[in-house]
Design an enzyme around this catalytic site. Structure first.
Site, PDB file in Angstrom:
ATOM      1  N   HIS A 363       0.678 -14.345  -8.445  1.00  0.00           N
ATOM      2  CA  HIS A 363       1.835 -15.056  -8.211  1.00  0.00           C
ATOM      3  C   HIS A 363       2.097 -15.973  -7.112  1.00  0.00           C
ATOM      4  CE1 HIS A 363       3.717 -11.580  -9.736  1.00  0.00           C
ATOM      5  NE2 HIS A 363       2.681 -12.384 -11.320  1.00  0.00           N
ATOM      6  N   ARG A 470       8.135 -24.690 -15.928  1.00  0.00           N
ATOM      7  CA  ARG A 470       7.646 -23.085 -15.667  1.00  0.00           C
ATOM      8  C   ARG A 470       8.668 -22.497 -15.077  1.00  0.00           C
ATOM      9  NH1 ARG A 470       2.227 -25.000 -14.215  1.00  0.00           N
ATOM     10  NH2 ARG A 470       0.686 -24.079 -16.062  1.00  0.00           N
ATOM     11  N   ARG A 506       9.670 -24.654 -19.609  1.00  0.00           N
ATOM     12  CA  ARG A 506       9.605 -23.977 -21.301  1.00  0.00           C
ATOM     13  C   ARG A 506      10.955 -22.619 -20.835  1.00  0.00           C
ATOM     14  NH1 ARG A 506       3.453 -22.260 -20.002  1.00  0.00           N
ATOM     15  NH2 ARG A 506       4.681 -21.320 -17.845  1.00  0.00           N
ATOM     16  N   GLU A 605      -0.561 -22.696 -28.201  1.00  0.00           N
ATOM     17  CA  GLU A 605      -1.449 -22.201 -27.045  1.00  0.00           C
ATOM     18  C   GLU A 605      -2.378 -20.883 -27.852  1.00  0.00           C
ATOM     19  OE1 GLU A 605       0.736 -21.498 -22.928  1.00  0.00           O
ATOM     20  OE2 GLU A 605       2.013 -20.975 -24.287  1.00  0.00           O
ATOM     21  N   ASN A 628      -4.875 -24.142 -21.302  1.00  0.00           N
ATOM     22  CA  ASN A 628      -4.761 -22.882 -20.399  1.00  0.00           C
ATOM     23  C   ASN A 628      -5.464 -21.702 -21.314  1.00  0.00           C
ATOM     24  OD1 ASN A 628      -4.686 -25.000 -18.536  1.00  0.00           O
ATOM     25  ND2 ASN A 628      -3.060 -23.328 -18.059  1.00  0.00           N
ATOM     26  N   ASP A 629      -3.876 -21.444 -21.527  1.00  0.00           N
ATOM     27  CA  ASP A 629      -4.418 -20.519 -23.018  1.00  0.00           C
ATOM     28  C   ASP A 629      -5.222 -20.509 -24.162  1.00  0.00           C
ATOM     29  OD1 ASP A 629      -3.046 -18.365 -21.747  1.00  0.00           O
ATOM     30  OD2 ASP A 629      -1.521 -18.934 -21.947  1.00  0.00           O
ATOM     31  N   ARG A 639      -8.811 -16.141 -18.863  1.00  0.00           N
ATOM     32  CA  ARG A 639      -9.357 -17.234 -18.382  1.00  0.00           C
ATOM     33  C   ARG A 639      -9.094 -16.696 -16.625  1.00  0.00           C
ATOM     34  NH1 ARG A 639      -2.936 -19.129 -18.885  1.00  0.00           N
ATOM     35  NH2 ARG A 639      -2.597 -19.958 -16.798  1.00  0.00           N
ATOM     36  N   CYS A 676      -0.810 -29.807 -21.671  1.00  0.00           N
ATOM     37  CA  CYS A 676      -0.028 -29.379 -20.365  1.00  0.00           C
ATOM     38  C   CYS A 676      -1.440 -28.655 -19.575  1.00  0.00           C
ATOM     39  CB  CYS A 676       1.207 -29.618 -20.151  1.00  0.00           C
ATOM     40  SG  CYS A 676       1.466 -27.544 -21.449  1.00  0.00           S
TER      41      CYS A 676
HETATM   42  C1  PEP Z   1      -1.493 -22.743 -20.269  1.00  0.00           C
HETATM   43  O1  PEP Z   1      -1.750 -21.819 -21.179  1.00  0.00           O
HETATM   44  O2  PEP Z   1      -1.615 -23.870 -20.488  1.00  0.00           O
HETATM   45  C2  PEP Z   1       0.131 -23.643 -19.715  1.00  0.00           C
HETATM   46  C3  PEP Z   1       0.495 -24.791 -19.691  1.00  0.00           C
HETATM   47  O3  PEP Z   1       0.882 -22.489 -19.470  1.00  0.00           O
HETATM   48  P1  PEP Z   1       0.573 -21.729 -18.037  1.00  0.00           P
HETATM   49  O4  PEP Z   1      -0.753 -21.874 -17.423  1.00  0.00           O
HETATM   50  O5  PEP Z   1       1.752 -21.787 -17.221  1.00  0.00           O
HETATM   51  O6  PEP Z   1       0.201 -20.345 -18.797  1.00  0.00           O
HETATM   52 MG    MG Z   2       0.326 -20.601 -21.367  1.00  0.00          MG
END
Ligand code: PEP
Ligand code: MG
Length: 747
Positions: A363, A470, A506, A605, A628-629, A639, A676
């Site tokens: 965090h 977020r 989100r 995702e 990212n996910d 990740r 994103c």
């Molecule tokens: C992602 O997964 O790409 C995303 C933008 O969400 P987070 O990084 O908050 O999981």
């Molecule tokens: Mg994500």
């Protein structure tokens, strides 16, 4: 231990202290101290070896060995008996030193005539400072009592060393805390910073290692331990502790009530140490043990003991968190670890953050990223090395920290910062211009945010809006669930600050790496694929509904954009959407003004959503690819796992082909699509994504300039042909071809 030994020990410590109080150089003090110790221990030799650098010990003073050897004899950590004491942080006691394994004969010292050897480490809370040795001709082992006595003396020497009592120009020694040190860690947030150390938990400084009146000191320590016990009981009685917290506190209580702990400290006091020095001696011993222990559980318990000693020291010295020290200019926070709320309290006043622990997804890292503060994590042991006010350079791009750097290093670093600042200036000049490519395509660039503190960047970065807000950060930084009214007022402030620009809120994305401190933790074998994000929202819709109500109230007639994280199949979207529609209806019936327009989107995702029925693409107002996910599931590469995280390239054709398919499906139904994930903010990745057909990207504010600059000077059609040619030729990734092509482009 007899009273006689106790009083002799006290006498020696007092004489040591008096020697310290005298004026004169560091060398003079060292010489007198070795004389004193040899005299008091009735040995022919007493020598003090101090660390010249973290790997080398140097004979700094001796009574009994040849004086010419002083500042000449050096050994590496682990070399000879002295080196062994330092490496293992434990005593070596032998009647026949030359016969001992690892013995190294140093002819310049003339020590061959001394048979018995006792060496103890000079250490302060786990930090190696040197070795104290006594030797004598008669072949005999030293008694436990003598070892103990020498240990106590070493403790006082450690405190003195730490206070710089032996460092002066006349002996060419400089304090360890004055030497440059380099730490390699992990990248938490890119960027560079130069500043001065600000310790989150300053080290307790013990200025009085020797005490005159043992009974007063014993009273002090008993009282402090009593207070400590009460404070732990109070903490344990507090409600809302989770299982882990209770376990840690139980361990604290066990140690605090341990008779052995208090007894050992009282014995040290009877030998002449002050209460504080006695606590530190125990703490040093625990740290030394910690280094040897492999077992994770035991390590944790020993580090509990370490924390407990710190608390006790703070009680004894009255040095709380606030030592009255003033925050230096350009502060760089150095800490073992830090909670997100505490980091937020410091806010943008910090130039950089360096953590001994921490992880990319922690965090604190999320907050540092939101605040755009360079962060290096996992540096190990920097809090023991750094002092408040020390000069420090944080290289967040490479995960390197230079503490007390040489001027040449600092100069090179400054050049790098200046170049980055220069580039920022160039980007600022593009702020109001669109990201229109040479072939006339315009890419919309938005920013990712999560805190009120992010919003000022909306203006400065030239972002068109917030493509990803977020919302979980507000939940993560508190210790209880925020209330609807609080959220509504925060969301309203976010919309106010956005001044009519679109903000895609989100809904709560918790679970996986984001665990709310006040929610029952789920014991899942694989939380990234577990009960997280919209899955929690749909199974326990109370929070989701409350959040939607807060958003509707915050909008208060303004347009509203909501998106759901981690939608895996069409039905999840339908269900989540129906919650929003129901809340809209309910809020309206309660008399709240409905949003002028509402957009309801989904984050893509998981690969499965790309193959959802056409009806999904028709119903959803927009899709945002959470790269990212998505990447971690596409490549089956965690990740959060440094080992595999960078293994698969975003520009790998499997992934680019997949992105191309998603673009095609959205084009078929006219569904708005954006990206994103972090990759959207990397110029070459942003270029490739745009070439594959994406027309909207959302990224960290600091990335907008570099991405825009590259897009504006690129012909996307040509970039696409380069990518297609590389794909046709069977290359695994488009990266090399794109880089080569870019290198050939005129500037
Ligand atoms: C992602 O997964 O790409 C995303 C933008 O969400 P987070 O990084 O908050 O999981
Ligand atoms: Mg994500």
């Amino acid at each position: 231990m007899s009273e006689r030994t106790e009083s002799e020990s006290r006498k020696l410590l007092r004489r040591l202290r008096d020697t310290l109080a005298t004026t004169g150089g560091g060398q003079d003090r060292l010489d007198r101290i070795t004389h004193l110790i040899a005299d008091s221990m009735k040995t022919e030799v007493c020598s003090i070896y101090l660390f010249r650098d973290p790997e080398t010990l140097e004979l700094c003073a001796t009574e009994g060995l040849k004086k010419e050897a002083v500042h000449q004899t050096r050994m590496k950590l682990g070399e000879g008996l002295v080196g062994r004491v330092a490496r293992t942080n434990s005593a070596v006691n032998t009647a026949n030193a030359p016969a001992e394994k690892g013995f190294r004969y140093m002819p310049e010292t003339g020590e061959e005539i001394y048979s018995s050897f006792l060496g103890v480490p000079i250490q302060r809370v786990g930090e190696k400072l040197g070795v104290l040795v006594v030797q004598s001709k008669t072949a005999r082992s030293f008694s436990d009592d003598e070892i103990y006595a020498l240990d106590v003396v070493a403790m006082v020497l450690a405190e003195m060393t730490e206070l710089g009592a032996f460092t002066s120009d006349d002996n060419g020694m400089s304090a360890l805390h004055r030497q440059p040190a380099l730490f390699r860690g992990g990248i938490g947030q890119e960027g560079s910073a130069e500043g001065h150390v600000w310790l989150h938990e300053p080290r307790v400084v013990v200025t009085n290692p020797v005490a005159d009146d043992p009974l007063t000191e014993i009273e002090r320590i008993r009282e402090a331990v009593g207070q400590l016990r009460v404070s732990i009981d109070d903490l344990l009685a507090a409600q809302s502790l989770d299982k882990d917290q209770v376990q840690v506190l139980e361990a604290y209580r066990m140690f605090a009530n341990s008779r052995g702990w208090l007894r050992r400290m009282e014995e040290d006091i009877m030998r002449g140490l002050s209460a504080e020095a006695a606590v530190e001696k125990e703490q040093s011993a625990a740290r030394a043990r910690l280094e040897q222990v492999e077992d994770a559980y035991l390590r944790e318990r020993l580090s509990d003991l370490d924390d407990l000693s710190n608390r006790l020291l703070r009680l004894l010295t009255g040095q709380g968190q606030d030592t009255g020290a003033e925050m230096p200019e350009n502060p760089v926070l150095v800490a073992r670890n830090i909670g997100p709320a505490e980091l937020l309290d410091y806010g943008r006043s910090l130039k950089g953050v360096v953590l001994e622990e921490g992880s990319v997804g922690s965090h604190a890292a999320i907050v540092a990223r939101a605040l755009a503060i360079p962060l290096v994590i996992n540096t190990g042991r920097i809090t023991a090395e750094a002092l408040n006010g020390d000069h420090i350079l944080v290289d967040g791009d490479q995960g390197i920290v230079h503490l007390r750097p040489e001027e040449t290093v600092a100069r090179a670093f400054r050049d790098k910062i200046a170049m980055q600042a220069e580039a920022q200036k160039r980007y600022a000049s593009l702020r109001k211009l669109p990201a229109t490519t040479l072939c006339g395509k315009t890419i919309s660039l938005s920013m990712n945010a999560g805190l009120m503190a992010d919003l000022p960047s909306l203006e400065g970065s030239g972002a068109e809006g917030v493509g990803l807000f977020r919302t979980e950060l507000q939940f993560l930084i508190r210790n209880k669930m925020p209330r609807r009214a609080e959220l509504a007022s925060l969301y309203a402030r976010v919309m106010d600050a956005a001044k009519g620009k679109r903000v895609a809120f989100r809904t709560l994305d918790i679970g996986s790496d984001k665990v709310l401190p006040y929610m029952k933790p789920q014991d899942e074998p694989n939380p990234a694929m577990g009960w997280r994000a919209i899955r929690v929202g749909l199974d326990k819709p109370g929070v989701l509904r409350m959040q939607v109500q807060a958003l509707i109230r915050a909008a208060n007639g303004r347009p509203l954009t909501v998106m759901f994280p981690f939608i895996t199949e069409f039905s999840e979207f339908q269900e989540a959407r129906s919650h929003v529609l129901r809340e809209l209806h309910r809020e309206r019936s309660l008399g709240h003004v409905p949003p002028a327009k509402i957009e309801i989107g989904a984050m893509l995702e998981t690969p499965s959503l790309a193959y959802a029925p056409k009806a999904f693409f028709e119903l959803v107002d927009f899709i945002s690819i959470g790269g990212n996910d998505l990447k971690q599931f596409f490549f089956a590469a965690d990740r959060e796992n440094e080992r595999v995280r960078r293994r698969y390239d975003t520009l790998n054709f499997s992934f680019l082909n997949f992105i191309e398919q998603i673009v095609a499906r959205c084009n078929e139904t006219g569904t708005a699509l954006s990206y994103c994930g972090e990759d959207a903010g990397r110029p070459i990745e942003a270029l490739a994504l745009s070439a594959m057909g994406l027309r909207s990207l959302s990224m960290r504010p600091a990335s907008i300039g570099p991405v825009k600059a590259l897009l504006r000077k690129t012909n996307l059609d040509e970039a696409k042909s380069v990518i297609v040619a590389a794909r046709d030729s069977g290359e695994p990734s488009a990266r090399q071809a794109l880089m080569n092509w870019l290198a050939e482009q005129p500037n």
